[in-house]
Design a protein around this motif. Structure first.
Motif, PDB file in Angstrom:
ATOM      1  N   PHE A 171      32.801  48.759  28.266  1.00  0.00           N
ATOM      2  CA  PHE A 171      33.937  47.739  28.240  1.00  0.00           C
ATOM      3  C   PHE A 171      34.828  47.952  29.203  1.00  0.00           C
ATOM      4  N   ARG A 172      35.227  49.343  29.658  1.00  0.00           N
ATOM      5  CA  ARG A 172      35.890  49.761  30.731  1.00  0.00           C
ATOM      6  C   ARG A 172      35.367  49.279  32.127  1.00  0.00           C
ATOM      7  N   ASP A 173      34.054  49.343  32.439  1.00  0.00           N
ATOM      8  CA  ASP A 173      33.477  48.825  33.422  1.00  0.00           C
ATOM      9  C   ASP A 173      33.548  47.359  33.501  1.00  0.00           C
ATOM     10  N   LEU A 174      33.325  46.735  32.234  1.00  0.00           N
ATOM     11  CA  LEU A 174      33.371  45.266  32.325  1.00  0.00           C
ATOM     12  C   LEU A 174      34.810  44.966  32.661  1.00  0.00           C
ATOM     13  N   GLU A 175      35.858  45.398  32.088  1.00  0.00           N
ATOM     14  CA  GLU A 175      37.372  44.932  32.566  1.00  0.00           C
ATOM     15  C   GLU A 175      37.490  45.092  33.929  1.00  0.00           C
ATOM     16  N   SER A 176      36.893  46.536  34.431  1.00  0.00           N
ATOM     17  CA  SER A 176      37.187  46.752  36.084  1.00  0.00           C
ATOM     18  C   SER A 176      36.270  45.459  37.067  1.00  0.00           C
ATOM     19  N   GLN A 177      35.276  45.169  36.265  1.00  0.00           N
ATOM     20  CA  GLN A 177      34.642  44.067  37.165  1.00  0.00           C
ATOM     21  C   GLN A 177      35.356  42.814  36.945  1.00  0.00           C
ATOM     22  N   LYS A 178      35.857  42.450  35.835  1.00  0.00           N
ATOM     23  CA  LYS A 178      36.788  41.408  35.771  1.00  0.00           C
ATOM     24  C   LYS A 178      37.966  41.294  36.563  1.00  0.00           C
ATOM     25  N   SER A 179      38.778  42.483  36.543  1.00  0.00           N
ATOM     26  CA  SER A 179      39.969  42.472  37.392  1.00  0.00           C
ATOM     27  C   SER A 179      39.780  42.324  38.906  1.00  0.00           C
ATOM     28  N   MET A 180      38.453  42.926  39.237  1.00  0.00           N
ATOM     29  CA  MET A 180      38.027  42.800  40.621  1.00  0.00           C
ATOM     30  C   MET A 180      37.909  41.496  41.021  1.00  0.00           C
ATOM     31  N   GLN A 181      37.123  40.853  40.290  1.00  0.00           N
ATOM     32  CA  GLN A 181      36.888  39.217  40.591  1.00  0.00           C
ATOM     33  C   GLN A 181      37.977  38.453  40.487  1.00  0.00           C
ATOM     34  N   ARG A 182      39.205  38.869  39.448  1.00  0.00           N
ATOM     35  CA  ARG A 182      40.340  38.237  39.615  1.00  0.00           C
ATOM     36  C   ARG A 182      41.109  38.191  40.788  1.00  0.00           C
ATOM     37  N   SER A 183      41.218  39.529  41.438  1.00  0.00           N
ATOM     38  CA  SER A 183      41.980  39.548  42.555  1.00  0.00           C
ATOM     39  C   SER A 183      41.158  39.253  43.851  1.00  0.00           C
ATOM     40  N   GLN A 184      39.873  39.180  43.847  1.00  0.00           N
ATOM     41  CA  GLN A 184      39.112  38.632  44.884  1.00  0.00           C
ATOM     42  C   GLN A 184      39.385  37.032  44.727  1.00  0.00           C
ATOM     43  N   ALA A 185      39.557  36.369  43.539  1.00  0.00           N
ATOM     44  CA  ALA A 185      39.937  34.865  43.466  1.00  0.00           C
ATOM     45  C   ALA A 185      41.173  34.787  44.092  1.00  0.00           C
ATOM     46  N   GLN A 186      42.217  35.579  43.501  1.00  0.00           N
ATOM     47  CA  GLN A 186      43.415  35.324  44.206  1.00  0.00           C
ATOM     48  C   GLN A 186      43.549  35.571  45.579  1.00  0.00           C
ATOM     49  N   GLN A 187      42.949  36.534  46.128  1.00  0.00           N
ATOM     50  CA  GLN A 187      43.012  36.716  47.705  1.00  0.00           C
ATOM     51  C   GLN A 187      42.419  35.365  48.456  1.00  0.00           C
ATOM     52  N   THR A 188      41.265  34.993  47.906  1.00  0.00           N
ATOM     53  CA  THR A 188      40.552  33.504  48.405  1.00  0.00           C
ATOM     54  C   THR A 188      41.581  32.521  48.131  1.00  0.00           C
ATOM     55  N   GLN A 189      42.471  32.248  47.109  1.00  0.00           N
ATOM     56  CA  GLN A 189      43.344  31.339  46.994  1.00  0.00           C
ATOM     57  C   GLN A 189      44.291  31.435  48.136  1.00  0.00           C
ATOM     58  N   LYS A 190      44.942  32.691  48.405  1.00  0.00           N
ATOM     59  CA  LYS A 190      46.104  33.059  49.132  1.00  0.00           C
ATOM     60  C   LYS A 190      45.659  32.595  50.675  1.00  0.00           C
ATOM     61  N   ASP A 191      44.288  33.187  51.139  1.00  0.00           N
ATOM     62  CA  ASP A 191      43.726  32.995  52.325  1.00  0.00           C
ATOM     63  C   ASP A 191      43.566  31.237  52.429  1.00  0.00           C
ATOM     64  N   SER A 192      43.150  30.565  51.490  1.00  0.00           N
ATOM     65  CA  SER A 192      43.132  29.007  51.815  1.00  0.00           C
ATOM     66  C   SER A 192      44.420  28.438  51.756  1.00  0.00           C
ATOM     67  N   THR A 193      45.483  28.975  51.031  1.00  0.00           N
ATOM     68  CA  THR A 193      46.847  28.555  51.168  1.00  0.00           C
ATOM     69  C   THR A 193      47.333  28.604  52.725  1.00  0.00           C
ATOM     70  N   LEU A 194      47.239  29.711  53.266  1.00  0.00           N
ATOM     71  CA  LEU A 194      48.023  30.312  54.478  1.00  0.00           C
ATOM     72  C   LEU A 194      47.050  29.337  55.471  1.00  0.00           C
ATOM     73  N   SER A 195      45.933  29.074  55.267  1.00  0.00           N
ATOM     74  CA  SER A 195      44.969  28.477  56.389  1.00  0.00           C
ATOM     75  C   SER A 195      45.399  26.753  56.237  1.00  0.00           C
ATOM     76  N   SER A 196      46.107  26.331  55.306  1.00  0.00           N
ATOM     77  CA  SER A 196      46.409  24.876  55.069  1.00  0.00           C
ATOM     78  C   SER A 196      47.550  24.644  55.935  1.00  0.00           C
TER      79      SER A 196
END
Length: 196
Positions: A171-196
């Motif tokens: 469950f620790r590894d699962l949570e770590s994976q989820k938080s990494m995916q969330r941060s990647q999604a947030q970074q992608t969202q920031k990048d797409s907002t900046l490029s607009s």
């Protein structure tokens, strides 16, 4: 390509080059050839680039426009390596049991989280099975839904402690994976907002 005539074949160990009807050039060592089905099996250099591996390609000669024999092998090929049939049978039986166990879990309505935990435990401890929706490990530990550390029951000792550590790490590894995916999604969202 004209189909090989009666008596024509490719010798095992020969090196051939084939041009497919799609224009792809395939080259390798003949491993097998079946005259009736016109199937040729070639051993080629690994597409991964690793020198100790090979790709094995099955080629239907009905879809080949040209075959060139680069090096014909005339001597008898070396004997095939012997197979450990009992080891293969045990492996097949074990794989079948694993698949049946997965099918049982799905049919019993076990949650995806429970199935994932079972797989994680099974990688470390082969002696685990389903009993309805409960995971039974080494006949000593029972993990019931919702499959958290506090749901691990059994006689206090090293087996229970070990299984709890596996569940905790899962469950620790699962949570770590989820938080990494969330941060990647947030970074992608920031990048797409900046490029607009």
């Amino acid at each position: 390509m004209a189909a090989p005539g009666p008596g024509e074949y490719f010798s095992v160990g020969s090196h051939v080059s084939c041009l497919t009807c799609l224009g792809q050039r395939l080259q390798g060592e003949v491993v097998a050839f079946d005259y009736q089905s016109k199937m040729l099996t070639l051993k080629c250099a690994s597409s991964s680039g690793k020198p100790n591996l090979n790709d094995v390609i099955l080629i239907n000669l009905a879809y080949v426009s040209d075959v060139d024999i680069i090096n014909d092998r005339t001597e008898t090929p070396p004997p095939l390596a012997s197979l450990n049939v009992s080891k293969l049978a045990n492996r097949a039986r074990s794989e079948k049991e694993d698949k049946l166990s997965q099918a049982y879990a799905i049919s019993a309505g076990v949650s995806v989280e429970g199935q994932q935990l079972f797989q994680t435990i099974h990688k470390t401890i082969k002696d685990c099975k389903w009993q309805e929706k409960n995971i039974i490990v080494m006949d000593d530990v029972v993990i019931s839904p919702p499959y958290q550390v506090e749901n691990c029951k059994g006689k206090e000792g090293s087996a229970l402690s070990h299984v709890r550590k596996i569940v905790e790490k899962h469950f620790r590894d699962l949570e770590s994976q989820k938080s990494m995916q969330r941060s990647q999604a947030q970074q992608t969202q920031k990048d797409s907002t900046l490029s607009s």
